[in-house]
Design an enzyme around this catalytic site. Structure first.
Site, short mmCIF file in Angstrom:
data_model
loop_
_atom_site.label_atom_id
_atom_site.label_comp_id
_atom_site.label_asym_id
_atom_site.label_seq_id
_atom_site.Cartn_x
_atom_site.Cartn_y
_atom_site.Cartn_z
N CYS A 293 -2.43 -3.75 7.13
CA CYS A 293 -2.05 -3.98 8.52
C CYS A 293 -2.45 -2.81 9.40
CB CYS A 293 -0.55 -4.24 8.62
SG CYS A 293 0.48 -2.86 8.12
N ALA B 274 12.93 -37.05 -6.81
CA ALA B 274 12.92 -37.58 -8.18
C ALA B 274 12.88 -39.09 -8.07
CB ALA B 274 14.16 -37.13 -8.94
N SER C 195 7.61 -40.61 6.62
CA SER C 195 7.21 -40.22 7.97
C SER C 195 6.29 -39.01 7.94
CB SER C 195 8.46 -39.90 8.81
OG SER C 195 9.25 -41.05 8.99
N LEU D 15 12.22 -40.41 5.58
CA LEU D 15 11.77 -39.13 6.14
C LEU D 15 10.52 -38.64 5.41
CD1 LEU D 15 12.33 -36.88 8.17
CD2 LEU D 15 13.81 -35.80 6.45
N HIS D 16 10.52 -38.77 4.09
CA HIS D 16 9.33 -38.40 3.32
C HIS D 16 8.11 -39.19 3.79
CE1 HIS D 16 11.97 -36.96 -0.26
NE2 HIS D 16 11.52 -35.92 0.41
N GLU E 298 0.82 -1.21 0.00
CA GLU E 298 0.00 0.00 0.00
C GLU E 298 0.86 1.26 0.00
OE1 GLU E 298 -2.10 -2.97 2.84
OE2 GLU E 298 -0.10 -2.60 2.03
#
Length: 348
Positions: A77, A156, A295, A292-293, A52
């Site tokens: 804000c 990948a 999980s 880990l992915h 703004e």
């Protein structure tokens, strides 16, 4: 007045701040006088002027502002942070009409800016292209609403569903192309942090930087329960802040390296995400490995998943993580490769 046309321009402008605005949300603003745009702006960088302010300052003839409408993709804000409240500037400039895309989910704003404008007799309209404006700030929105960072999973995988050969050392199987690797670095540039597990850090020895894309490196996050990783790894080069999650109570004597002690007998993902929330880290790219992915997927702690489809087959190796079969995805082609892109929440 074609309100949607001007709000679309706000969204377009806001997107220009994608690499620098975080942890602040993307915001665009347009000022219209009798059907003509006389001012535009977007939030360029955290800590600097908001959209703004930039839009108002761009108006050459400030005497036109009391006869104009300001369009803004996110509620202005009303609190003082690193910059003064935008609602005060709008009021001081006597702009009589404010059109807002969506309300700010941040607790210190959350309708207060709208209320203050209305108290001053300013006409306020809300909800123009609301879903599109929420999509624009989806990472910020998740951070404010769910009190955790926006989680992006990425890997990948081969044509037969593997991410690498089974190995204890040696070079990882190259599944990405040179062009798609550039896209990976661009994606890194668009997040605030990158997380990998110990095995990925050890076997792949990644740098986790944006060296193929011009942008500040994200914060590096490593899980190393017993602090077994050698100091010779690229992630310990001291070039960028690196945090290691461990069960060991230890202080670091190395540049840009900090140890964060966790209770590994409890849910460590929640502990990591809670720590990130209080550090105001609003987005994380989880780059590996497969365990880990999985999980994150099993805990239903993810927002987006990008899977690069390699035409190469491995025949036997480390299986890629599995997303529930009912999950919808979009298949797109980028940099000569197909990607499956999953989004848990559709904003538009």
């Amino acid at each position: 007045m074609d309100k949607e046309k001007y709000m679309k321009r706000c969204i377009q402008l806001a997107s220009y701040g994608k690499l620098h605005a975080a942890p602040n949300p993307l915001v665009g603003a347009v000022i219209v006088h009798k059907g003509i745009i006389i001012g535009e702006g977007f939030h360029i960088q955290s800590g600097k002027a908001h959209a703004e302010v930039n839009a108002i300052n761009s108006v050459k003839d400030q005497s036109l502002l009391p006869e104009s409408t300001i369009f803004v993709s996110l509620e202005p804000c009303s609190h003082t942070g690193k910059t003064p409240p935008c609602v005060d500037l709008i009021i001081n400039k006597k702009i009589p009409h404010v059109v807002i895309g969506c309300q700010d989910p941040f607790s210190k704003v959350a309708g207060r800016g709208i209320a203050k404008l209305k108290e001053q007799g300013i006409k306020v309209e809300i909800g123009i292209l609301e879903n599109e404006c929420k999509e624009l700030i989806h990472r910020f929105y998740i951070f404010q609403e769910e009190k955790r960072p926006y989680i992006l999973l990425k890997w990948a995988e081969s044509a037969d569903g593997y991410i690498d050969q089974i190995r204890s050392s040696g070079t990882p199987t190259l599944l990405s192309s040179p062009l798609s690797s550039i896209l990976t670095h661009k994606r890194r540039a668009e997040v605030e942090s990158i997380l990998v597990g110990r095995r990925t850090a050890l076997l792949d020895n990644p740098s986790l930087t944006t060296r193929h894309w011009y942008q500040k490196d994200p914060i590096r996050l490593i899980i190393d329960r017993y602090l077994s990783l050698p100091n010779t790894l690229h992630i310990f080069d001291g070039s960028t802040p690196t945090f290691i999650f461990t069960e060991v109570d230890k202080k670091s004597n190395f540049k840009n390296r900090t140890y964060i002690q966790l209770d590994f007998n409890a849910d460590i993902l929640t502990q990591i995400l809670n720590w990130m929330y209080f550090q105001n880290i609003q987005s994380v790219l989880v780059e590996g490995g497969a365990q880990l992915h999985q999980s994150f997927i099993d805990a239903d702690l993810w927002d987006e998943t990008h899977i690069e489809e390699s035409p190469q087959s491995i025949l036997k190796g480390v299986s890629a993580a599995q997303i529930p079969t009912h999950t919808k995805y979009q298949r797109v082609k980028k940099m000569g490769r197909y990607y499956r892109i999953y989004k848990k929440k559709e904003w538009v």
